[in-house]
Design an enzyme around this catalytic site. Structure first.
Site, PDB file in Angstrom:
ATOM      1  N   HIS A  98       0.843  -1.200   0.000  1.00 14.45           N
ATOM      2  CA  HIS A  98       0.000   0.000   0.000  1.00 14.45           C
ATOM      3  C   HIS A  98       0.879   1.252   0.000  1.00 14.45           C
ATOM      4  O   HIS A  98       0.661   2.175  -0.773  1.00 14.45           O
ATOM      5  CB  HIS A  98      -0.883   0.050   1.265  1.00 14.45           C
ATOM      6  N   LYS A 121     -18.151  -5.749   7.938  1.00 13.09           N
ATOM      7  CA  LYS A 121     -16.982  -6.549   8.334  1.00 13.09           C
ATOM      8  C   LYS A 121     -16.450  -6.069   9.675  1.00 13.09           C
ATOM      9  O   LYS A 121     -16.458  -4.874   9.963  1.00 13.09           O
ATOM     10  CB  LYS A 121     -15.861  -6.356   7.298  1.00 13.09           C
ATOM     11  N   ARG A 148      -1.456  -6.374  -8.373  1.00 13.03           N
ATOM     12  CA  ARG A 148      -0.223  -7.098  -8.053  1.00 13.03           C
ATOM     13  C   ARG A 148       0.042  -8.206  -9.051  1.00 13.03           C
ATOM     14  O   ARG A 148       1.148  -8.409  -9.499  1.00 13.03           O
ATOM     15  CB  ARG A 148      -0.294  -7.698  -6.643  1.00 13.03           C
ATOM     16  N   SER A 200      -3.152  -7.555   2.820  1.00  8.70           N
ATOM     17  CA  SER A 200      -3.549  -7.363   4.222  1.00  8.70           C
ATOM     18  C   SER A 200      -4.095  -8.675   4.793  1.00  8.70           C
ATOM     19  O   SER A 200      -3.851  -9.007   5.955  1.00  8.70           O
ATOM     20  CB  SER A 200      -4.629  -6.287   4.329  1.00  8.70           C
TER      21      SER A 200
HETATM   22  O1  PNS Z   1      -8.891  -2.837   0.093  1.00  9.15           O
HETATM   23  P1  PNS Z   1     -10.080  -3.402  -0.598  1.00  9.15           P
HETATM   24  O2  PNS Z   1     -10.912  -4.187   0.364  1.00  9.15           O
HETATM   25  O3  PNS Z   1      -9.725  -4.165  -1.831  1.00  9.15           O
HETATM   26  O4  PNS Z   1     -10.982  -2.140  -1.102  1.00  9.15           O
HETATM   27  C1  PNS Z   1     -12.217  -2.333  -1.706  1.00  9.15           C
HETATM   28  C2  PNS Z   1     -12.956  -1.006  -1.836  1.00  9.15           C
HETATM   29  C3  PNS Z   1     -13.043  -0.284  -0.506  1.00  9.15           C
HETATM   30  C4  PNS Z   1     -12.222  -0.114  -2.810  1.00  9.15           C
HETATM   31  C5  PNS Z   1     -14.383  -1.294  -2.392  1.00  9.15           C
HETATM   32  O5  PNS Z   1     -14.973  -2.295  -1.658  1.00  9.15           O
HETATM   33  C6  PNS Z   1     -15.282  -0.070  -2.384  1.00  9.15           C
HETATM   34  O6  PNS Z   1     -15.085   0.855  -3.141  1.00  9.15           O
HETATM   35  N1  PNS Z   1     -16.284  -0.066  -1.464  1.00  9.15           N
HETATM   36  C7  PNS Z   1     -17.197   1.050  -1.284  1.00  9.15           C
HETATM   37  C8  PNS Z   1     -18.618   0.677  -1.688  1.00  9.15           C
HETATM   38  C9  PNS Z   1     -18.758   0.758  -3.200  1.00  9.15           C
HETATM   39  O7  PNS Z   1     -18.656   1.805  -3.804  1.00  9.15           O
HETATM   40  N2  PNS Z   1     -19.003  -0.396  -3.808  1.00  9.15           N
HETATM   41  C10 PNS Z   1     -19.086  -0.555  -5.258  1.00  9.15           C
HETATM   42  C11 PNS Z   1     -17.762  -1.009  -5.798  1.00  9.15           C
HETATM   43  S1  PNS Z   1     -17.934  -1.488  -7.468  1.00  9.15           S
END
Ligand code: PNS
Length: 227
Positions: A60, A84, A133, A171
């Site tokens: 990150h 979560k 990645r 993570s």
């Molecule tokens: O670190 P992560 O868990 O891969 O991040 C995922 C994240 C936070 C980027 C994604 O879950 C997100 O944007 N969540 C917010 C809700 C949302 O907009 N959902 C639609 C995504 S297509």
């Protein structure tokens, strides 16, 4: 923003001869001038790097440092996900990321909830930064980028690759290793490693004791050698 005056002055610097003489340098400069006129001034892009960051890893941090070099402003948005149960609270993640990015002047750490595209709009970010990645990340990231584009067509997603030494770091795996008291050195910044040790103190103590016992225990050969 660059003004027309700057561009014309730059052009004149590149052309020491009277304007009527068309040297190769002058022709090139005029072509550049024309191209810049067509393109318009370069945009100063504010980007959002969203994620869970539970906990922040070296991958990150690597991506934040790369993003900070190419975007005018980079907002790291930590998702406040009520579904979560995270290992680190939102406050802890905010604190960790603020400390880790204190040296980057154009990086801001914030928390958000709800739709990411709506949050991006509220902070005037025109771009979303995500890390890829390995090929395995691609499918999920592509789906998410296309869904976000459907929700907000003006928001672009930009993918960047972290350094290859972090290509396997996530993570989720860091949490898994740390929960058993395993070493996470080199996978997360030292500051985060310390926080993991504090949070999972019993697991680390148990693991360290087992290691010490194993080191003290004589091998079968040593036991045989004894009178
Ligand atoms: O670190 P992560 O868990 O891969 O991040 C995922 C994240 C936070 C980027 C994604 O879950 C997100 O944007 N969540 C917010 C809700 C949302 O907009 N959902 C639609 C995504 S297509």
């Amino acid at each position: 923003m660059r003004l027309w005056g700057d561009i014309i002055l730059e052009h004149l610097h590149a052309t020491p001869f009277p304007i009527a003489i068309l040297t190769p340098a002058r022709i090139e400069s005029l072509i550049n001038l024309h191209w810049r006129f067509l393109r318009g001034p370069l945009k100063q892009v504010s980007a959002l790097y969203p994620g869970s960051f539970d906990p922040p890893t070296n991958g990150h941090l690597d991506l934040i440092e790369r993003g900070a070099k190419i975007f005018e402003e980079l907002v790291v948005g930590i998702l406040k996900n009520s579904e979560k149960i995270p290992m680190f609270s939102l406050t802890e993640r905010l604190e960790m990321l603020k400390t880790l990015t204190a040296h980057l002047r154009n990086v801001r750490i914030e928390a958000f909830h709800g739709l990411m595209v709506e949050y991006a709009k509220s902070i005037n970010a025109t771009c979303v930064l995500r890390g890829i990645r390995a090929v395995s990340d691609y499918e999920y990231e592509l789906q998410m980028a296309l869904m976000n584009r459907k929700l907000e067509p003006t928001l672009e997603t930009v993918f960047m690759m972290p350094a290859d030494k972090y290509s396997y770091v996530s993570s989720r795996l860091v949490r898994e290793v740390a929960q058993i008291g395993g070493p996470v050195k080199g996978l997360v910044p030292e500051f985060v490693e310390q926080k993991l040790r504090e949070k999972l103190e019993p697991a680390y103590r148990f693991h360290d004791e087992m290691q010490e016992t194993a080191a003290r225990k004589p091998s079968r050969r040593e036991r045989k050698r004894k009178p």
